[in-house]
Motif scaffolding. Sequence first.
Motif, PDB file in Angstrom:
ATOM      1  N   PHE A 241       0.722  -0.986   0.007  1.00  6.73           N
ATOM      2  CA  PHE A 241      -0.353  -0.165   0.143  1.00  6.73           C
ATOM      3  C   PHE A 241       0.242   1.663  -0.218  1.00  6.73           C
ATOM      4  N   LYS A 287      -8.647   1.897   2.012  1.00  8.58           N
ATOM      5  CA  LYS A 287      -6.746   1.269   2.806  1.00  8.58           C
ATOM      6  C   LYS A 287      -5.917   2.100   2.409  1.00  8.58           C
ATOM      7  N   PHE A 288      -5.856   2.797   1.235  1.00 14.89           N
ATOM      8  CA  PHE A 288      -4.878   3.880   0.672  1.00 14.89           C
ATOM      9  C   PHE A 288      -4.792   4.994   1.279  1.00 14.89           C
ATOM     10  N   THR A 292      -2.321   4.494   4.564  1.00 13.61           N
ATOM     11  CA  THR A 292      -0.786   5.100   4.005  1.00 13.61           C
ATOM     12  C   THR A 292      -0.865   6.665   3.810  1.00 13.61           C
TER      13      THR A 292
END
Length: 721
Positions: A241, A287-288, A292
């Motif tokens: 990621f 999620k990224f 992240t």
Amino acid sequence: MVDMMILAALAKKMFILRILTNKKRMKIILILLLAFGAVMAKAQDSHTFDRIKKHVYDDELQSSAAPSDKATIWRSQLTEAGTWSDIDYTSKSISLWPPGEHLDRLKALIVAYVSPKSKFYQQKSLYDKIVQAAQYWANNRFESTNWWHNEIASPKAIGVCLILMKFGQEKIPPTLEMQLVKLMERGDPYKKTGANKSDIAMHYFYRALILEDENLLAAAMEQLLLPIQLVDGEEGLQYDFSYLQHGPQLYIAGYGEEFLKGISKVMAYVRETPYAVNKEKLDLFEKFLLETYLPIIRARYIDFNVHGRGISRPDILRKDQEVGLLQQMQLIDPANNAVWKKGMAKLDSLQAFDAEFTHRHYWKGDYTTHLRKQYHFNVRLASKRTNKSESGNGENMLGKNMTDGVTNIQVFGPEYYNIMPVWEWDKIPGTTTRDYPDDQELKEQWGVLATNAFAGGVSNGTIGASAMSVQYDGVSAQKAWFFFDREIVCLGSGITCAAVEPVVTTLNQTWLNGPVVWNGKEISTRDSLIRNVKGGEYVLHNRVGYYFPEAMKVALTAKEQSGSWYRINRSRSKDAVRGKVFKLWVEQAAKPVNGSYAYIVVPGVDQIDKRAMQQLKIWHNTPAIQAVEHQGLAAIQAVFHQSGTCQIGAWSIQVDKPVILQITKGDSVFKLDVADPLQQEKAIHVHLINKSAKVNQIVEIALPQAEYAGSTASKIITIGK
């Protein structure tokens, strides 16, 4: 209204059918039903296009503050020919391309024309100006020598302008609209990857809306959403990621940021339509964003390590527009509204920082993040699997060492904001480099693979260790970082260089903010201070402590430095930039052979707790092994640059391959975490002996393979067995 007319016409025909024979009646009914279905489908398609265009309109008006202000200026300055006299329409500039400003101003006029909040709303005289400016652009084919302006920026700008004009009282004349649509037919998303693919597909999307072309819209959506997938080392979103672009080059911001902003826009535009994103892709995208990108922003300022050549652009590290991104996510995924509100609060510099308590190594991106409520400490590495930082389009001219173990230390957020013009570029924070008389330009364009194979990190999600073997510009060094809760131990060994320039390791180079304290005493501002420190000495500045566990030669400056944006970015101003800078570094002997350093960084503190420093034990710092024990946390971390055996505290550890490992104590167990920094082994054998814990066993750990090679593998070791 349209649907009611269709139903009325159908009712009329059904009345006529009553006087026909049954056979004829059934045949005509079938024909009418088929026709009615086609008409209703067409009406439904038109409704979908109208809804998406309205979403674009709403978004553009929301992001365009005070629509009348700029329009007043650009309206009055537009010539009869439809030009602005201060724009150089002949320029083919690579970076800041002047003709592109014409489309920006045209959009400002259009926003003022179609916005109900504008004093120029639906004003005929402004409409005439819009047509003049649009016609001038349509009559020419302006080109930059940078493909990005021609194939991405200009077509996207034209598309937005034409969609907004759909909401004007008077529309763009059809002939002029088609001229402009023709100019949008640039670029091929099928030949691009990552953010570039999405950017080109975006103006295909706009063109589909303008033309109400179902096939073009479907193709554009397919290409727009295609980058929301995991790829292994190719450009785009990685299995760890991180985000890579321009080869395997770290670009979590820059291109990763464009990926987020562009795709979130289109996902918001097509919400509640048949083109809405599916859950699988939405989960990857979120999620990224959540795990992240957003975590490495501290009080609106992002880690400079993740911006590639973009760090040579003014104001790039301040992230104000991310609030708009999160507002888009509220529209796309309202079920997670609490998450998006929390994200917006974190971006507000007035809010108390509430970072997650995490440690993470990105094995595909060669990047480590260590996030605490009190601070961020992140490291950018490189290897023969990843590209070094790039120069291109006259940007990042001095960034040759930007991947050699660069550290980003943030307590408040803006520690490095716009410092780059005045940086001494051979003293980038964290690096071990030759100290040149003048900054050296980066010769390689667009990034090249690093030459070292050894780079990686181990993590249990809370603490971890990272390391790399620097082999660049005549300097060799083994560099390692050991991340605990409040402290980061930084070690260097095997430092060798035959060049005439001295070799230095830079602890930090940041804006001077407040007093500098050395061993408890504030020092006066001076040009330079060089000391042969003894073990136990320390420096404090801006709530970051630098502790020296052993004797070494340390230099410090706290003075004004000057430069310009032009020296690092050829499209920017040559005007002098000045500011006071804190700079701290370790000096090696001339032409060092097997030199070393050791220092401990303690961010987020006003004083050094020497008792806490005594809990940190550096057991090894050689070219073969670098190892540290944190006795308070009952944790040891070790970097084995080659196979071998060593004693680390109560542990005797033997490994059969190079590895980065960590041992932490739990209730009646130990946890062993390992990672392969070469990303080529299938398994590792670790012989562990700890007599006091009655441990004596050879542990075999299968290492992750393929796209997960380099990630952490773990095993539980029971005490007394």
